[in-house]
Write an enzyme that holds these catalytic residues in place. Structure first.
Site, short mmCIF file in Angstrom:
data_model
loop_
_atom_site.label_atom_id
_atom_site.label_comp_id
_atom_site.label_asym_id
_atom_site.label_seq_id
_atom_site.Cartn_x
_atom_site.Cartn_y
_atom_site.Cartn_z
N CYS A 73 0.57 -1.51 0.12
CA CYS A 73 0.03 0.06 0.31
C CYS A 73 0.81 1.52 -0.27
CB CYS A 73 -1.08 0.43 1.43
SG CYS A 73 -1.97 2.06 1.31
N ARG A 202 -9.00 -3.69 -5.32
CA ARG A 202 -9.58 -5.38 -4.56
C ARG A 202 -9.93 -4.88 -3.46
NH1 ARG A 202 -5.27 -9.82 -4.74
NH2 ARG A 202 -3.67 -8.04 -3.64
#
Length: 269
Positions: A73, A202
């Site tokens: 991330c 996702r």
């Protein structure tokens, strides 16, 4: 039990940081789902759990709000870096994620950059269900794919406003071509140094922004010959910069800002 937390955002991409250095890690899929609920928890696009690490300043584990783990991330990595650099009084720091060791640097204007590592371009690394050219997938709309530690599928469109991201995204995320599911990007190229991007994430839905998705979209645009090696990416929540020379690591740069901090009660067990 009670857990201290900090919530931050990067161009609208909000994330929760729970620092467990020197402590146990109580975060499970169930706990992540509870914290990620925007009605009965705190809410976030990603949860970053900061842990001790022998070969870096810290190790970060990431969770989606639906309780699934993720490998990387870019936004939360930069948020953790900003806090730990402030703590250490330094302008650079190395953090470990499932992508490996990532170098982060404090830039001007409350911005932080992270070298996200080189993208994976082979079909098995994305991963895709069978051998094919990742630059041209056999799907309507002619998307490209790559991995930044998580899978990315990029569509280049003439008019981003005409794309129903919330409808198309879920079907593409779970398409049989993507055995691990995928992030989905819709890109309108403004010029060779500027794109407009909307995302289906996702395990997360439609976010205001996503660091790794910005990286994946730019990588695929450069591979297609549509973009230069430094691109301003305009998401719904703001703008970041992505740089890639076509061979090495992808550098993501943008602002990170605190939102709140506090203590949350989480039943364990």
């Amino acid at each position: 039990m009670t857990l201290p937390f900090v919530k931050m955002h990067a161009h609208g991409d909000d994330f929760l940081i729970i620092d467990r250095r020197g402590l146990d890690d109580p975060i499970s899929a169930q706990v992540a789902r509870r914290l990620g609920n925007r009605h009965t928890g705190i809410g976030f696009n990603q949860l970053a759990v900061v842990l001790d690490c022998a070969d870096a300043a810290a190790r970060i584990k990431f969770w989606n709000p639906n309780g699934t783990p993720l490998q990387t991330c870019g936004s939360a990595t930069r948020g953790v870096a900003e806090r730990l650099m402030h703590e250490a009084g330094t302008d650079t720091i190395v953090l470990r994620t499932d992508r490996g060791l990532l170098t982060c640097v404090r830039e001007s204007g409350q911005r932080v950059s992270v070298n996200m590592g080189a993208p994976s371009l082979g079909w098995a690394a994305v991963p895709l269900a069978e051998s094919m050219d990742t630059l041209y997938l056999p799907l309507e709309g002619d998307p490209a794919a790559c991995s930044m530690g998580n899978p990315h599928c990029t569509f280049f469109v003439a008019d981003l406003a005409a794309v129903d991201v919330a409808t198309l995204g879920p079907a593409l995320e779970t398409h049989v071509l993507f055995p691990a599911r995928t992030n989905v990007h819709f890109v309108q190229v403004i010029d060779r140094g500027h794109i407009r991007l909307r995302i289906w994430e996702r395990g997360g839905g439609v976010p205001l922004g996503s660091g790794s998705c910005c990286c994946g979209a730019v990588v695929n645009g450069i591979r297609r010959g549509l973009l230069d090696d430094r691109v301003e990416v305009q998401c719904d929540g703001g703008t970041v910069t992505v740089q890639w020379d076509g061979q090495g690591g992808v550098v993501l740069t943008g602002s990170v800002e605190p939102i709140m901090q506090g203590i949350v009660y989480v039943p364990i067990g």
